[in-house]
Design an enzyme around this catalytic site. Structure first.
Site, PDB file in Angstrom:
ATOM      1  N   THR A 149       0.820  -1.209   0.000  1.00 49.50           N
ATOM      2  CA  THR A 149       0.000   0.000   0.000  1.00 49.50           C
ATOM      3  C   THR A 149       0.857   1.263   0.000  1.00 49.50           C
ATOM      4  OG1 THR A 149      -1.554   1.282   1.367  1.00 49.50           O
ATOM      5  CG2 THR A 149      -0.084  -0.208   2.525  1.00 49.50           C
ATOM      6  N   ASP A 150       0.270   2.361  -0.488  1.00 48.23           N
ATOM      7  CA  ASP A 150       0.973   3.648  -0.425  1.00 48.23           C
ATOM      8  C   ASP A 150       1.007   4.206   0.993  1.00 48.23           C
ATOM      9  OD1 ASP A 150      -1.724   4.298  -0.188  1.00 48.23           O
ATOM     10  OD2 ASP A 150      -1.735   5.760  -1.820  1.00 48.23           O
ATOM     11  N   GLU A 151       0.223   3.626   1.910  1.00 45.97           N
ATOM     12  CA  GLU A 151       0.181   4.163   3.270  1.00 45.97           C
ATOM     13  C   GLU A 151       1.490   3.980   4.026  1.00 45.97           C
ATOM     14  OE1 GLU A 151      -3.359   3.643   5.583  1.00 45.97           O
ATOM     15  OE2 GLU A 151      -4.537   3.098   3.826  1.00 45.97           O
ATOM     16  N   TYR A 175      -1.849  -0.469  10.967  1.00 52.07           N
ATOM     17  CA  TYR A 175      -1.979  -1.143   9.677  1.00 52.07           C
ATOM     18  C   TYR A 175      -0.787  -0.841   8.775  1.00 52.07           C
ATOM     19  CZ  TYR A 175      -3.174  -1.483   4.739  1.00 52.07           C
ATOM     20  OH  TYR A 175      -3.119  -1.719   3.393  1.00 52.07           O
ATOM     21  N   LYS A 179       2.303  -3.269   7.303  1.00 51.69           N
ATOM     22  CA  LYS A 179       2.601  -3.455   5.879  1.00 51.69           C
ATOM     23  C   LYS A 179       4.027  -3.021   5.569  1.00 51.69           C
ATOM     24  CE  LYS A 179       0.383  -4.707   2.947  1.00 51.69           C
ATOM     25  NZ  LYS A 179       0.172  -6.068   2.389  1.00 51.69           N
TER      26      LYS A 179
END
Length: 369
Positions: A149-151, A175, A179
């Site tokens: 993810t870009d998060e 989260y 990741k």
């Protein structure tokens, strides 16, 4: 620049293990892959937790090249058995706990699945990979694709350039931190062991089979039920929206043409404020839905307390995958949202059973009603 899509006629068939294949992006990927490469063997491993829905894959039952296995990626013996008996040469790793709000309420599951689970898969595939035959000249060898993810990159200011593959990691939620940890493991297994890993970091996906807790399906379903549309804070948070079919095309390109050890950002080039996205959905629903309980839908919008550590803006700079692999998104946010609203309108038998007491309890914890 290489072609953006591999020709099915110019490749050897692959034997693919898809983890988390009953979830949102995983299920869309499985359907995409079965359509595009019907000669490939596809094995789906999914624990069928709350967001893993066997109905997402029901239409594939009876396909001789498809197999579904209910199980956990942390189950090392199960993973090793599947890799061996199915002679897997490609892992597409989607399995993850993936919702920020749930990670705030209960972070332990995110560490277990996203970090420990990814480690288990990498270790099992490392041992299995060493037993696979060396591909012939010009043939694509084994691949471990880690979908992220870009998060992991943190939050952007309003004028900051988009995330690139060189952007330092700065995760802001349990989260995204979990990741980030799994990304680092995948990268380390390439540099330490030579395992042919690829990492992709995508922006916010949307489309069919999206569990109701996420923003777009939540808004669509609440409109159809005449319920309030909860918008966090001032609604000015910005996300880059990527239609899930475009994402699957990007993953296809990375699996077939990406350079092992590399990371590729996949974005939709569709930055939209949350408040504007909700208004777009309201307008589409007013237009497309014949018998809404409340109309206009925008009258249902309600601002609620912002969630802790809410990242202000994400944006992907996808020039690397465009320049090196020839992929670009093809679906505009207007087109994609229209298709998505129509899907939820015509698939009420899919989403209504998901509004379980457990989901209602979670909804109340997050939004207070």
């Amino acid at each position: 620049m290489t072609s953006s899509l591999n020709s099915p006629q110019d490749r050897k068939s692959r034997r693919v293990l898809v983890t988390g294949g009953a979830g949102f992006i995983g299920a869309n990927f499985v359907h995409y892959w079965c359509r595009r490469y019907p000669g490939d063997r596809l094995v789906v491993l999914d624990a069928l937790t709350y967001a893993g829905n066997p109905q997402n894959l029901a239409s594939l039952e009876g396909n001789e090249n498809y197999r579904f296995v209910q199980g956990n990626i942390c189950d090392r013996p199960l993973v090793e058995t599947l890799l061996k008996e199915e002679a897997i040469d490609t892992v597409a790793h989607f399995a993850a706990e993936s919702h920020v709000d749930r990670s705030i309420l209960g972070p332990a599951a995110f560490i277990q699945t996203n970090v420990v689970g990814s480690f288990t898969l990498l270790e099992a595939f490392r041992n299995h990979w060493q037993t696979l035959p060396v591909p012939g000249s010009g043939k694509r060898g084994p691949i471990f694709l880690h979908v992220s993810t870009d998060e992991v990159y943190g939050s952007l200011g309003p004028l900051d350039p988009g995330f690139t593959e060189q952007t330092p990691y700065a995760p802001n939620s349990p989260y995204s931190a979990s990741k980030a940890g799994s990304d680092h493991l995948a990268r380390a297994y390439y540099h330490t062991y030579g395992l042919p890993t690829l990492i992709t970091n995508c922006s916010n996906n949307y489309g069919p089979y999206h569990f109701p807790e996420k923003l777009i399906p939540l808004m669509c379903i609440n409109m159809l039920l005449g319920k309030a549309l909860p918008v966090y804070g001032d609604g000015q948070n910005i996300r880059d929206w990527l239609y899930v079919e475009d994402h699957c095309r990007g993953l296809d390109v990375v699996i077939h043409q990406g350079t092992p050890g590399e990371t590729y950002n996949i974005g939709g080039n569709n930055e939209v404020k949350n408040i504007d996205l909700v208004r777009m959905l309201c307008q589409l629903m007013d237009e497309l839905a014949p018998d809404l309980p409340v109309r206009p839908c925008e009258s249902l919008m309600t601002f609620v307390k912002d969630r802790p550590g809410h990242d202000r803006r994400y944006a992907i700079d996808a020039r690397k995958i465009k320049t090196e692999l020839g992929w670009t998104p093809t679906v505009t946010v207007e087109e994609g949202l229209r298709q998505t609203v129509q899907w939820y309108l015509t698939h009420q038998e899919w989403w209504r059973p998901l509004l379980s007491p457990e989901y209602q309890d979670y909804y109340g914890q997050v939004y207070g009603n």
